[in-house]
Design a protein around this motif. Structure first.
Motif, PDB file in Angstrom:
ATOM      1  N   ASP A   4     -72.308 -11.974  13.581  1.00 12.99           N
ATOM      2  CA  ASP A   4     -71.492 -12.116  14.784  1.00 12.99           C
ATOM      3  C   ASP A   4     -71.132 -13.579  15.026  1.00 12.99           C
ATOM      4  OD1 ASP A   4     -71.510  -9.413  15.233  1.00 12.99           O
ATOM      5  OD2 ASP A   4     -73.074  -9.480  16.774  1.00 12.99           O
ATOM      6  N   CYS A   5     -72.115 -14.458  14.902  1.00 13.75           N
ATOM      7  CA  CYS A   5     -71.856 -15.889  15.115  1.00 13.75           C
ATOM      8  C   CYS A   5     -70.849 -16.415  14.095  1.00 13.75           C
ATOM      9  CB  CYS A   5     -73.159 -16.678  15.032  1.00 13.75           C
ATOM     10  SG  CYS A   5     -74.295 -16.394  16.409  1.00 13.75           S
ATOM     11  N   ARG A  46     -68.610 -14.734  12.394  1.00 14.95           N
ATOM     12  CA  ARG A  46     -67.291 -14.132  12.577  1.00 14.95           C
ATOM     13  C   ARG A  46     -66.556 -14.727  13.784  1.00 14.95           C
ATOM     14  NH1 ARG A  46     -68.957  -9.500  12.590  1.00 14.95           N
ATOM     15  NH2 ARG A  46     -69.073  -9.107  14.820  1.00 14.95           N
ATOM     16  N   GLN A  47     -67.263 -14.931  14.874  1.00 24.93           N
ATOM     17  CA  GLN A  47     -66.614 -15.386  16.099  1.00 24.93           C
ATOM     18  C   GLN A  47     -66.477 -16.893  16.188  1.00 24.93           C
ATOM     19  OE1 GLN A  47     -67.692 -13.363  19.861  1.00 24.93           O
ATOM     20  NE2 GLN A  47     -69.146 -12.170  18.638  1.00 24.93           N
TER      21      GLN A  47
END
Length: 213
Positions: A146-147, A149-150
């Motif tokens: 998540d980190c 990707r974002q």
């Protein structure tokens, strides 16, 4: 003018002390000059030696003159506030998420800690893990993805440039490598990059030097 004393970081064994590793790599990556005092853990005199530096009787502790700061996350935050090289994202939302990721590591993942203790120089194949530990691994894998990707567009680390979150997860990187834990391809790529960061490698070199004594 009164000179500011050089910070002194009191740590345990570099091969074993995951909590010591976090602030050490944070200070190193932030470009902050500091001295270190290493206390060998698991001896009859360890507790007494630690209490000479840390009122809490635990490592790590950052000594700033007469003040001793305990807790890895607090020392990492001090490093971020005094960094020569920034270790927090510039974007305020990314900064908050970065801090949240570090805090989640600080507060959680007890099964992984207990079943896969840090042993930086060792390598274990087919290490048994419980369902609870597998749950921790799955959550960490998802958090890293998540980190990346974002927020990871500006570089190869969790928030692009190396950050406080990478410091907090550095011992987890070590654990995943030591126990050859299964992770997604994206998490595996992060392990490769994170384990070759100069601060991580400097800590690992220190672990090897201690083992050779």
């Amino acid at each position: 003018m009164v000179e500011t004393p050089i910070p002194v970081l009191v740590i345990g064994d570099k091969n074993l002390s995951s909590w010591s590793m976090r602030p050490w790599v944070a200070l190193h990556a932030a470009g902050i000059a500091f001295d270190e005092v290493r206390i060998k853990l698991r001896t009859e005199t360890s507790k007494a030696e630690i209490l000479r530096h840390s009122p809490a009787g635990k490592v790590p502790a950052l000594k700033l003159g007469a003040v001793a700061i305990g807790e890895s996350i607090a020392i990492c935050e001090w490093a971020a506030e005094n960094a020569k090289t920034p270790i927090l994202p510039q974007d305020p939302v990314a900064r908050a998420v970065c801090r949240a990721a570090g805090a989640e590591m600080h507060a959680g993942f007890g099964a992984l800690r207990n079943e896969c203790p840090m042993d930086m120089l060792a390598r274990f194949a087919n290490h048994p893990i419980s369902d609870q530990c597998l749950g921790d691994i799955t959550r960490i894998d998802a958090l890293w993805n998540d980190c990346r990707r974002q927020w990871g567009q500006g570089g190869p680390y969790l928030f692009g440039a190396w950050s406080l979150a990478d410091a907090m997860f550095a011992p987890v990187v070590s654990r995943f490598i030591t126990y050859d834990l299964r992770v997604s391809p994206a998490a595996r790529a992060y392990l490769e990059v994170a384990s070759h960061h100069p601060s991580y490698m400097a800590w690992a070199e220190g672990a090897r030097a201690e083992a050779a004594i």
